[in-house]
Scaffold this active site. Structure first.
Site, PDB file in Angstrom:
ATOM      1  N   SER A  43       0.869  -1.180   0.000  1.00 49.68           N
ATOM      2  CA  SER A  43       0.000   0.000   0.000  1.00 49.68           C
ATOM      3  C   SER A  43       0.901   1.223   0.000  1.00 49.68           C
ATOM      4  O   SER A  43       2.087   1.122   0.375  1.00 49.68           O
ATOM      5  CB  SER A  43      -0.841  -0.009   1.283  1.00 49.68           C
ATOM      6  OG  SER A  43      -1.427   1.255   1.515  1.00 49.68           O
ATOM      7  N   TYR A  73      -2.522  -0.876  10.465  1.00 51.36           N
ATOM      8  CA  TYR A  73      -2.427  -1.062   9.008  1.00 51.36           C
ATOM      9  C   TYR A  73      -1.067  -0.576   8.492  1.00 51.36           C
ATOM     10  O   TYR A  73      -0.396  -1.269   7.727  1.00 51.36           O
ATOM     11  CB  TYR A  73      -3.579  -0.282   8.348  1.00 51.36           C
ATOM     12  CG  TYR A  73      -3.733  -0.511   6.853  1.00 51.36           C
ATOM     13  CD1 TYR A  73      -4.500  -1.574   6.367  1.00 51.36           C
ATOM     14  CD2 TYR A  73      -3.137   0.337   5.927  1.00 51.36           C
ATOM     15  CE1 TYR A  73      -4.660  -1.783   5.005  1.00 51.36           C
ATOM     16  CE2 TYR A  73      -3.294   0.141   4.567  1.00 51.36           C
ATOM     17  CZ  TYR A  73      -4.067  -0.918   4.106  1.00 51.36           C
ATOM     18  OH  TYR A  73      -4.219  -1.109   2.741  1.00 51.36           O
TER      19      TYR A  73
HETATM   20  P1  NAD Z   1     -11.663  -5.795   0.016  1.00 49.39           P
HETATM   21  O1  NAD Z   1     -12.238  -5.579   1.366  1.00 49.39           O
HETATM   22  O2  NAD Z   1     -12.527  -5.654  -1.175  1.00 49.39           O
HETATM   23  O3  NAD Z   1     -10.961  -7.229  -0.077  1.00 49.39           O
HETATM   24  C1  NAD Z   1     -10.302  -7.824   0.985  1.00 49.39           C
HETATM   25  C2  NAD Z   1     -10.283  -9.321   0.753  1.00 49.39           C
HETATM   26  O4  NAD Z   1      -9.597  -9.932   1.852  1.00 49.39           O
HETATM   27  C3  NAD Z   1     -11.677  -9.934   0.688  1.00 49.39           C
HETATM   28  O5  NAD Z   1     -11.714 -10.931  -0.317  1.00 49.39           O
HETATM   29  C4  NAD Z   1     -11.843 -10.568   2.066  1.00 49.39           C
HETATM   30  O6  NAD Z   1     -12.708 -11.687   2.044  1.00 49.39           O
HETATM   31  C5  NAD Z   1     -10.409 -10.996   2.324  1.00 49.39           C
HETATM   32  N1  NAD Z   1     -10.146 -11.218   3.736  1.00 49.39           N
HETATM   33  C6  NAD Z   1     -10.312 -10.371   4.788  1.00 49.39           C
HETATM   34  N2  NAD Z   1     -10.015 -10.985   5.934  1.00 49.39           N
HETATM   35  C7  NAD Z   1      -9.643 -12.242   5.607  1.00 49.39           C
HETATM   36  C8  NAD Z   1      -9.234 -13.376   6.360  1.00 49.39           C
HETATM   37  N3  NAD Z   1      -9.129 -13.327   7.701  1.00 49.39           N
HETATM   38  N4  NAD Z   1      -8.948 -14.512   5.693  1.00 49.39           N
HETATM   39  C9  NAD Z   1      -9.053 -14.598   4.358  1.00 49.39           C
HETATM   40  N5  NAD Z   1      -9.442 -13.558   3.590  1.00 49.39           N
HETATM   41  C10 NAD Z   1      -9.737 -12.404   4.215  1.00 49.39           C
HETATM   42  O7  NAD Z   1     -10.421  -4.785  -0.025  1.00 49.39           O
HETATM   43  P2  NAD Z   1      -9.341  -4.449  -1.146  1.00 49.39           P
HETATM   44  O8  NAD Z   1      -9.258  -2.984  -1.201  1.00 49.39           O
HETATM   45  O9  NAD Z   1      -9.575  -5.216  -2.396  1.00 49.39           O
HETATM   46  O10 NAD Z   1      -8.007  -4.948  -0.433  1.00 49.39           O
HETATM   47  C11 NAD Z   1      -7.144  -5.928  -0.966  1.00 49.39           C
HETATM   48  C12 NAD Z   1      -5.715  -5.632  -0.558  1.00 49.39           C
HETATM   49  O11 NAD Z   1      -5.311  -4.408  -1.176  1.00 49.39           O
HETATM   50  C13 NAD Z   1      -5.518  -5.427   0.938  1.00 49.39           C
HETATM   51  O12 NAD Z   1      -4.314  -6.024   1.346  1.00 49.39           O
HETATM   52  C14 NAD Z   1      -5.421  -3.933   1.084  1.00 49.39           C
HETATM   53  O13 NAD Z   1      -4.684  -3.550   2.204  1.00 49.39           O
HETATM   54  C15 NAD Z   1      -4.710  -3.581  -0.217  1.00 49.39           C
HETATM   55  N6  NAD Z   1      -4.846  -2.184  -0.609  1.00 49.39           N
HETATM   56  C16 NAD Z   1      -6.069  -1.676  -0.918  1.00 49.39           C
HETATM   57  C17 NAD Z   1      -6.147  -0.335  -1.282  1.00 49.39           C
HETATM   58  C18 NAD Z   1      -7.458   0.305  -1.635  1.00 49.39           C
HETATM   59  O14 NAD Z   1      -7.471   1.548  -1.799  1.00 49.39           O
HETATM   60  N7  NAD Z   1      -8.538  -0.418  -1.803  1.00 49.39           N
HETATM   61  C19 NAD Z   1      -5.004   0.450  -1.333  1.00 49.39           C
HETATM   62  C20 NAD Z   1      -3.781  -0.113  -1.006  1.00 49.39           C
HETATM   63  C21 NAD Z   1      -3.714  -1.447  -0.658  1.00 49.39           C
END
Ligand code: NAD
Length: 262
Positions: free
Chosen positions: A144, A157
């Site tokens: 991130s 985080y």
């Molecule tokens: P999201 O909430 O749509 O997806 C998160 C996923 O993780 C889901 O499929 C959920 O089921 C899974 N998950 C959560 N807890 C879990 C557990 N205990 N066991 C197994 N699976 C689990 O969010 P996203 O934005 O798609 O996030 C995905 C990744 O991208 C994360 O690591 C997040 O930190 C990173 N990220 C997101 C952003 C953003 O702006 N959306 C920015 C930087 C990094």
């Protein structure tokens, strides 16, 4: 790259029932890879319905709570017995919680560190023996902008993502003379469920409508004023998994509309 490069490659994308993980997993399916989708509690049928019927044959789903090491071990055993060892590992599962540190719930801290950091230690240690045996592997950690800079109210985080970037470098170095690479992708804001919740919180505290809160959230951090798309992140994942990326090792790729350029 060869058209057949992804054929017979086994890809695991953790946390792939929604958002970035789902988009990344779907992208590998379109290239002909065998893709394992994962989440703590979805169903294969539910996910299959979201995928083009022509791609469903190569899709597998195994539930596993990524905060529980035993469940991660059992996930790897299931993959090995049904598909073979993992060739491409995308550590994507992630959760968020906002609070000033003195009020931060201890349970939430532990859970964020477990899912956003420790899970990648476990998946990596379990994937590496098979990768080393084949002298081929790709590990991509979805970090991130918060792996590079901090933000208030996100102690767990930010700590987990900084830690994950550190882990990326160590795994890359330990395997530098093998065919296994490890790199990080560091996105800025992507409009997924994880971020929609933060927009809603902002809308509530600042008494804004959803659209105005979205704009405010974006412009506070992301100079482009535009969300990064899931397609952009999944394309970068594909590039880092390819043959051309063989000597990219221990690098972090920002894809954040300029967030960390200053
Ligand atoms: P999201 O909430 O749509 O997806 C998160 C996923 O993780 C889901 O499929 C959920 O089921 C899974 N998950 C959560 N807890 C879990 C557990 N205990 N066991 C197994 N699976 C689990 O969010 P996203 O934005 O798609 O996030 C995905 C990744 O991208 C994360 O690591 C997040 O930190 C990173 N990220 C997101 C952003 C953003 O702006 N959306 C920015 C930087 C990094």
């Amino acid at each position: 790259m060869r058209d057949t490069y992804y054929k017979d490659k086994v890809v695991l994308v953790t946390g792939s029932s929604s958002g970035l993980g789902f988009g990344i997993a779907e992208k590998f399916l379109t290239k002909g890879a065998k893709v394992v989708f994962n989440s703590a509690n979805s169903s294969k049928k539910e996910l299959q319905e979201l995928i083009d019927p022509s791609l469903r044959n190569n899709m597998t789903y195994f539930p596993a709570d990524m905060s529980v090491p035993k469940e991660i071990e059992s996930l790897f055993e299931k993959i090995k017995s049904s598909l073979g060892t993992v060739d491409i590992l995308i550590n994507n599962a992630g959760i968020q919680h906002l609070s000033p540190i003195e009020h931060f719930s201890v349970e939430k801290w532990d859970n964020i560190i477990a899912v956003n950091l420790s899970a990648s230690f476990h998946t990596t240690r379990l994937a590496l023996p098979g990768m080393k045996e084949k002298n081929y592997g790709r590990i991509i950690n979805i970090c991130s902008a918060h792996a590079l800079v901090g933000s208030a109210n996100k102690s767990a985080y930010v700590a987990a993502k900084h830690g994950l970037l550190g882990l990326t470098k160590v795994v890359a170095l330990e395997n530098a003379q093998t065919g296994v690479t490890c790199n990080a992708i560091s996105p800025g804001w992507v409009l997924t469920e994880l971020v929609k919740k933060q927009v809603e919180e902002l809308a509530k505290t600042e008494k804004l409508d959803f659209e105005s809160a979205k704009k405010k959230l974006l412009l506070e951090k992301q100079p482009s004023g535009k969300f990064v798309t899931i397609e952009q992140v999944s394309s970068l994942c594909l590039f880092l998994s390819g043959e051309e990326a063989q000597e990219i090792r221990g690098s972090s790729f920002s894809i954040d509309g300029g967030w960390t350029a200053t």
